[in-house]
Scaffold this active site. Structure first.
Site, PDB file in Angstrom:
ATOM      1  N   PHE A 119      11.571  22.557  54.651  1.00 20.70           N
ATOM      2  CA  PHE A 119      11.887  20.974  55.629  1.00 20.70           C
ATOM      3  C   PHE A 119      11.067  21.399  56.616  1.00 20.70           C
ATOM      4  CE2 PHE A 119      15.514  18.881  54.564  1.00 20.70           C
ATOM      5  CZ  PHE A 119      16.216  18.928  52.875  1.00 20.70           C
ATOM      6  N   GLN A 240      20.818  11.626  65.821  1.00 23.22           N
ATOM      7  CA  GLN A 240      19.232  12.132  64.988  1.00 23.22           C
ATOM      8  C   GLN A 240      19.566   9.843  63.768  1.00 23.22           C
ATOM      9  OE1 GLN A 240      19.102  14.771  61.596  1.00 23.22           O
ATOM     10  NE2 GLN A 240      17.196  15.099  62.976  1.00 23.22           N
ATOM     11  N   HIS A 242      17.541   9.338  60.856  1.00 21.36           N
ATOM     12  CA  HIS A 242      17.105   9.985  59.331  1.00 21.36           C
ATOM     13  C   HIS A 242      15.763   9.233  59.424  1.00 21.36           C
ATOM     14  CE1 HIS A 242      15.545  12.143  55.919  1.00 21.36           C
ATOM     15  NE2 HIS A 242      16.599  13.010  55.907  1.00 21.36           N
ATOM     16  N   LEU A 252      20.819   7.340  51.941  1.00 27.97           N
ATOM     17  CA  LEU A 252      19.819   8.970  52.085  1.00 27.97           C
ATOM     18  C   LEU A 252      19.079   9.320  51.416  1.00 27.97           C
ATOM     19  CD1 LEU A 252      19.516  10.886  54.801  1.00 27.97           C
ATOM     20  CD2 LEU A 252      20.731  12.885  53.133  1.00 27.97           C
ATOM     21  N   GLU A 255      15.084  14.883  53.161  1.00 34.07           N
ATOM     22  CA  GLU A 255      13.890  15.592  53.567  1.00 34.07           C
ATOM     23  C   GLU A 255      13.320  16.221  52.490  1.00 34.07           C
ATOM     24  OE1 GLU A 255      14.120  15.998  57.740  1.00 34.07           O
ATOM     25  OE2 GLU A 255      12.676  18.450  57.516  1.00 34.07           O
ATOM     26  N   ARG A 286      12.676  15.140  62.923  1.00 37.63           N
ATOM     27  CA  ARG A 286      12.967  14.102  62.403  1.00 37.63           C
ATOM     28  C   ARG A 286      12.717  13.129  63.432  1.00 37.63           C
ATOM     29  NH1 ARG A 286      18.151  15.733  58.964  1.00 37.63           N
ATOM     30  NH2 ARG A 286      17.095  16.081  57.356  1.00 37.63           N
ATOM     31  N   HIS A 353      22.297   8.866  61.118  1.00 39.65           N
ATOM     32  CA  HIS A 353      22.099   9.991  60.636  1.00 39.65           C
ATOM     33  C   HIS A 353      23.334  11.270  61.311  1.00 39.65           C
ATOM     34  CE1 HIS A 353      21.782  12.854  57.105  1.00 39.65           C
ATOM     35  NE2 HIS A 353      20.924  13.457  57.444  1.00 39.65           N
ATOM     36  N   ARG A 398      18.143  17.808  65.855  1.00 38.72           N
ATOM     37  CA  ARG A 398      18.984  18.977  64.978  1.00 38.72           C
ATOM     38  C   ARG A 398      17.552  18.560  63.922  1.00 38.72           C
ATOM     39  NH1 ARG A 398      21.399  18.773  59.583  1.00 38.72           N
ATOM     40  NH2 ARG A 398      21.492  16.858  59.721  1.00 38.72           N
TER      41      ARG A 398
HETATM   42  C1  LIG Z   1      23.941  11.844  53.631  1.00 34.82           C
HETATM   43  C2  LIG Z   1      23.750  13.276  54.062  1.00 34.82           C
HETATM   44  C3  LIG Z   1      23.377  14.446  53.771  1.00 34.82           C
HETATM   45  C4  LIG Z   1      23.093  15.746  54.384  1.00 34.82           C
HETATM   46  N1  LIG Z   1      22.205  16.536  53.817  1.00 34.82           N
HETATM   47  C5  LIG Z   1      22.203  17.832  54.934  1.00 34.82           C
HETATM   48  C6  LIG Z   1      21.871  18.791  54.089  1.00 34.82           C
HETATM   49  O1  LIG Z   1      20.926  19.013  53.132  1.00 34.82           O
HETATM   50  N2  LIG Z   1      21.667  19.792  55.570  1.00 34.82           N
HETATM   51  C7  LIG Z   1      22.179  19.721  55.793  1.00 34.82           C
HETATM   52  O2  LIG Z   1      21.909  21.042  56.829  1.00 34.82           O
HETATM   53  N3  LIG Z   1      23.417  19.370  56.856  1.00 34.82           N
HETATM   54  C8  LIG Z   1      23.131  18.202  56.192  1.00 34.82           C
HETATM   55  N4  LIG Z   1      23.482  16.597  56.510  1.00 34.82           N
HETATM   56  C9  LIG Z   1      24.580  17.113  58.159  1.00 34.82           C
HETATM   57  C10 LIG Z   1      25.997  17.562  57.066  1.00 34.82           C
HETATM   58  O3  LIG Z   1      26.560  17.419  56.159  1.00 34.82           O
HETATM   59  C11 LIG Z   1      27.079  17.306  57.745  1.00 34.82           C
HETATM   60  O4  LIG Z   1      26.668  16.892  59.601  1.00 34.82           O
HETATM   61  C12 LIG Z   1      28.125  18.699  58.110  1.00 34.82           C
HETATM   62  O5  LIG Z   1      28.050  18.578  56.304  1.00 34.82           O
HETATM   63  C13 LIG Z   1      29.568  18.277  58.457  1.00 34.82           C
HETATM   64  O6  LIG Z   1      30.529  19.286  58.326  1.00 34.82           O
HETATM   65  P1  LIG Z   1      32.272  18.486  58.832  1.00 34.82           P
HETATM   66  O7  LIG Z   1      32.823  19.840  57.959  1.00 34.82           O
HETATM   67  O8  LIG Z   1      31.784  18.436  60.110  1.00 34.82           O
HETATM   68  O9  LIG Z   1      32.357  17.219  58.473  1.00 34.82           O
HETATM   69  P2  LIG Z   1      32.863  16.655  57.448  1.00 34.82           P
HETATM   70  O10 LIG Z   1      32.055  17.149  56.096  1.00 34.82           O
HETATM   71  O11 LIG Z   1      31.973  14.936  57.842  1.00 34.82           O
HETATM   72  O12 LIG Z   1      34.038  16.123  57.594  1.00 34.82           O
HETATM   73  C14 LIG Z   1      34.951  15.546  58.218  1.00 34.82           C
HETATM   74  C15 LIG Z   1      36.197  16.097  57.555  1.00 34.82           C
HETATM   75  O13 LIG Z   1      38.024  15.404  59.209  1.00 34.82           O
HETATM   76  C16 LIG Z   1      38.484  14.651  58.223  1.00 34.82           C
HETATM   77  N5  LIG Z   1      38.529  13.472  59.244  1.00 34.82           N
HETATM   78  C17 LIG Z   1      38.276  13.316  60.142  1.00 34.82           C
HETATM   79  N6  LIG Z   1      38.986  12.866  61.135  1.00 34.82           N
HETATM   80  C18 LIG Z   1      40.551  12.755  61.005  1.00 34.82           C
HETATM   81  C19 LIG Z   1      41.517  12.320  61.320  1.00 34.82           C
HETATM   82  N7  LIG Z   1      41.540  11.007  62.074  1.00 34.82           N
HETATM   83  N8  LIG Z   1      42.507  13.153  60.717  1.00 34.82           N
HETATM   84  C20 LIG Z   1      42.532  13.818  59.795  1.00 34.82           C
HETATM   85  N9  LIG Z   1      41.300  14.128  59.386  1.00 34.82           N
HETATM   86  C21 LIG Z   1      40.225  13.602  59.979  1.00 34.82           C
HETATM   87  C22 LIG Z   1      37.474  13.775  56.953  1.00 34.82           C
HETATM   88  O14 LIG Z   1      38.411  13.147  56.380  1.00 34.82           O
HETATM   89  C23 LIG Z   1      36.636  15.609  56.226  1.00 34.82           C
HETATM   90  O15 LIG Z   1      38.163  16.075  56.158  1.00 34.82           O
HETATM   91  C24 LIG Z   1      24.066  15.299  56.016  1.00 34.82           C
HETATM   92  C25 LIG Z   1      24.605  14.370  56.287  1.00 34.82           C
HETATM   93  C26 LIG Z   1      24.321  12.948  55.353  1.00 34.82           C
HETATM   94  C27 LIG Z   1      25.118  12.238  55.573  1.00 34.82           C
END
Ligand SMILES: Cc1cc2nc3c(=O)[nH]c(=O)nc-3n(C[C@H](O)[C@H](O)[C@H](O)COP(=O)(O)OP(=O)(O)OC[C@H]3O[C@@H](n4cnc5c(N)ncnc54)[C@H](O)[C@@H]3O)c2cc1C
Length: 587
Positions: A119, A240, A242, A252, A255, A286, A353, A398
């Site tokens: 990556f 960021q 992407h 998306l 990468e 990125r 992103h 990142r």
């Molecule tokens: C398309 C895409 C591809 C990606 N690919 C990669 C990758 O290959 N490798 C990598 O390292 N990173 C990747 N990323 C980044 C990474 O996936 C995210 O940064 C990470 O998964 C975020 O995890 P999280 O648990 O913090 O939040 P999330 O998985 O976004 O979860 C947030 C949670 O909070 C809840 N929530 C939000 N607000 C409220 C509220 N007010 N009340 C109740 N619940 C709420 C939602 O319902 C959800 O359950 C990618 C991101 C995207 C968008």
């Protein structure tokens, strides 16, 4: 007004990878944990992660955590805190093996070990040859990971509140956190969830931009709740973009495509990344690649009638590799770009992103903010992890696949810390009499508003304003105007009206509440970006094109009250190894 109250040991807002990793730790320790999510847990945005999880397993090329640490510090443009980065990179292999033992279906190499792919920004030997560090399950790594964590949580009896929306943080008169108010989206009921430990894991907020890879639910709710409760937001100018979102829709294209050997072309068929990053080329960091695409378009070398996109070519990888390693990408390209990458290149543009900034925490997930007596203190009872938190391991930019790592490492660390703290804090603090007033006032304003503007209209304006005034490149006049314009949007958002009150499941109400949260995130971003007069990582200013370590080697803290800014120094001292002092960053 009296509302229903429920008591838990811990409340976690967010059921993505970060929230579920922490919840697992707590539930397995026998604690009573409530996890709230706006959507069914396995629909959280983590499910969309494609490319992989970074860990120096060394399954394909030689690797070690210290090289990973160097790459992360450099990738962050030296804004990352080096103690936290060491903490994360040292634990990477352990959390990945742990996940493997939970049942995560990683792809395998011939010898049975976990499959890894290269990556951007990954190197061997402190800036040498390309490393191969991202552990993957095809191009659906997040999907596999989130389902694995969900199943483990079900087994551990974590209690999920599905389609519940956290509204506001509850702090008592001393400033300690004692829970959240939340809305049951289906019934419209508001409840106070009282807890001895409250963790925010609400994910990102890139929906403040009109072109975004993020899910519609990524509206920065945790940040807004924190800001409204007086907690500052850190490094909000760093978003960021992407390099490869599908042209016109923003979905998306991972990468991983470039990791597997795909590359970018301009309208002349030139591999232009060779000019911008002679060594790393298409696998530069990125921020570097996104700026290169934007420059190609600006200078007239974009493709298509309006010369406003570039091409991502991967047909030379062959149908077999595309079908086995990148099946989801192929599906996305066919559906959204009408291009089958086995034969045709995919039209792409840089797309918002990931949020590097967030709620300030230490590497135990404890929220650190001015409080009680000191300028930097742990806020009792309050924790944050995942994309909504700023530890800060990503600094100004990142590296790909470091976020899935971040949510595992700090999700687990926060869970462990909460268990320790709960042993000491045996009693719930009293909920203040006005615990739910703020949330109820916001809801009743929405119910009573007459002749207001539509939520969708103001939301569109907000997203367009951010895209135009605070995008990949930032211009001095535009930032100044942007602060004014986003201020106007914020005022208009306070006069929105729910037009169609008959819509089921209170969806319209949720969208209106989300808009209020987007406003908080957007204003914090614009104000912080205008103030930082240098270019670092993803924050690229036209008038200050260079990094300025003398003046700006520091984190921004944005306070909602009075839109005030303060700063704190970057922690340059790692835990056990020598510091990586800032130097010019080239790829
Ligand atoms: C398309 C895409 C591809 C990606 N690919 C990669 C990758 O290959 N490798 C990598 O390292 N990173 C990747 N990323 C980044 C990474 O996936 C995210 O940064 C990470 O998964 C975020 O995890 P999280 O648990 O913090 O939040 P999330 O998985 O976004 O979860 C947030 C949670 O909070 C809840 N929530 C939000 N607000 C409220 C509220 N007010 N009340 C109740 N619940 C709420 C939602 O319902 C959800 O359950 C990618 C991101 C995207 C968008």
């Amino acid at each position: 007004m009296a509302i229903v109250r429920r008591k838990f040991d811990a409340v976690i807002v967010g059921a993505g990878g970060a929230g579920m990793r922490a919840a697992l730790q707590l539930s397995e320790a026998g604690l009573k944990v409530a996890v709230l999510s706006k959507v069914f847990p396995t629909r959280s945005h983590t499910v969309a992660a494609q490319g992989g999880i970074a860990a120096a397993l060394g399954n394909v090329t030689e690797d070690n955590w210290h090289w990973h640490m160097y790459d992360t510090v450099k990738g962050s443009d030296y804004l990352g805190d080096q103690d936290a980065i060491e903490f994360m990179c040292r634990q990477a292999s352990e959390v990945v093996y742990e996940l493997e033992h939970y049942g995560m279906p990683f792809d395998r190499l011939e010898n049975g070990k976990i499959y890894q792919r290269p990556f951007g920004g990954q190197s061997q030997n402190f800036g040498g040859a390309q490393a191969t560090r991202s552990c993957a399950a095809a191009d659906r790594t997040g999907h596999a990971m989130l389902h694995t964590l969900y199943q483990r949580n079900v087994q551990a009896n974590t209690q999920f509140f599905v389609e519940w929306m956290g509204l506001d943080l509850i702090r008592d008169e001393e400033g300690d956190v004692c829970g959240v108010t939340a809305l049951d989206i289906e019934t419209g009921e508001v409840m106070a969830l009282q807890a001895r430990a409250t963790l925010f894991a609400t994910g990102g907020g890139a929906r403040i931009f009109s072109a975004s890879t993020n899910a519609f639910i990524n509206t920065g709710d945790g940040l807004a709740m924190s800001a409204r409760a007086g907690v500052p937001l850190e490094d909000m100018e760093f978003w960021q973009f992407h390099p490869t979102g599908v042209y016109g829709v923003g979905v998306l294209i991972s990468e991983a495509v470039r990791g597997e050997g795909g590359y970018l072309l301009n309208k002349d068929g030139e591999r232009f990344m060779e000019r911008y990053a002679p060594n790393a080329k298409d696998l530069a960091s990125r921020d570097v690649v996104s700026r290169a695409l934007t420059t190609e378009i600006k200078e007239g070398r974009g493709c298509g009638r309006d010369a406003d996109y570039l091409l991502l070519k991967l047909d030379h990888l062959g149908a077999d590799v595309i079908k086995t390693r990148l099946p989801g990408i192929r599906e996305i390209a066919i559906k959204f770009a009408h291009a089958d990458p086995i034969h045709d290149p995919i039209p792409v543009v840089p797309t918002a992103h990931y949020m590097m900034g967030g709620i300030p925490t230490n590497f135990y997930g404890q929220v650190v903010a001015p409080y009680k007596t000191g300028p930097e203190e742990v806020v009792q009872g309050f924790y944050a992890v995942g994309e909504c938190a700023c530890v800060s391991v990503h600094g100004g930019n990142r590296l790909g696949t470091n976020s899935l790592l971040d949510i595992l490492v700090f999700g687990r660390a926060a869970g462990n810390r909460m268990i320790e703290d709960l042993k000491k804090n045996r009693h719930h603090k009293h909920l203040p009499a006005d615990a739910s007033d703020k949330a109820l006032a916001r809801l009743s304003r929405l119910n009573d508003q007459k002749d207001g503007e539509s939520v969708a209209q103001v939301g569109d304006l907000l997203r367009k304003t951010m895209q135009t005034y605070c995008g990949v490149f930032r211009f001095p006049d535009m930032l100044k105007q942007g602060v004014e314009k986003i201020g106007e949007v914020a005022e208009r958002a306070m006069r929105t009206e729910i037009k169609d009150k008959s819509r089921v499941f209170n969806t319209a109400r949720v969208e209106a509440l989300e808009l209020e949260n987007l406003v908080e995130v957007a204003v914090a971003t614009m104000v912080s970006a205008e103030a930082r007069t240098e270019s670092r990582g993803a924050h690229a200013r036209d008038d200050f094109p260079d990094r300025d370590d003398d003046k700006w080697l520091k984190h921004t803290l944005y306070f909602r009250e009075g839109q005030r800014l303060d700063y704190k120094p970057v922690r340059l001292k790692p835990l056990t190894v020598e510091s990586f002092p800032p130097k010019a960053r080239t790829y």
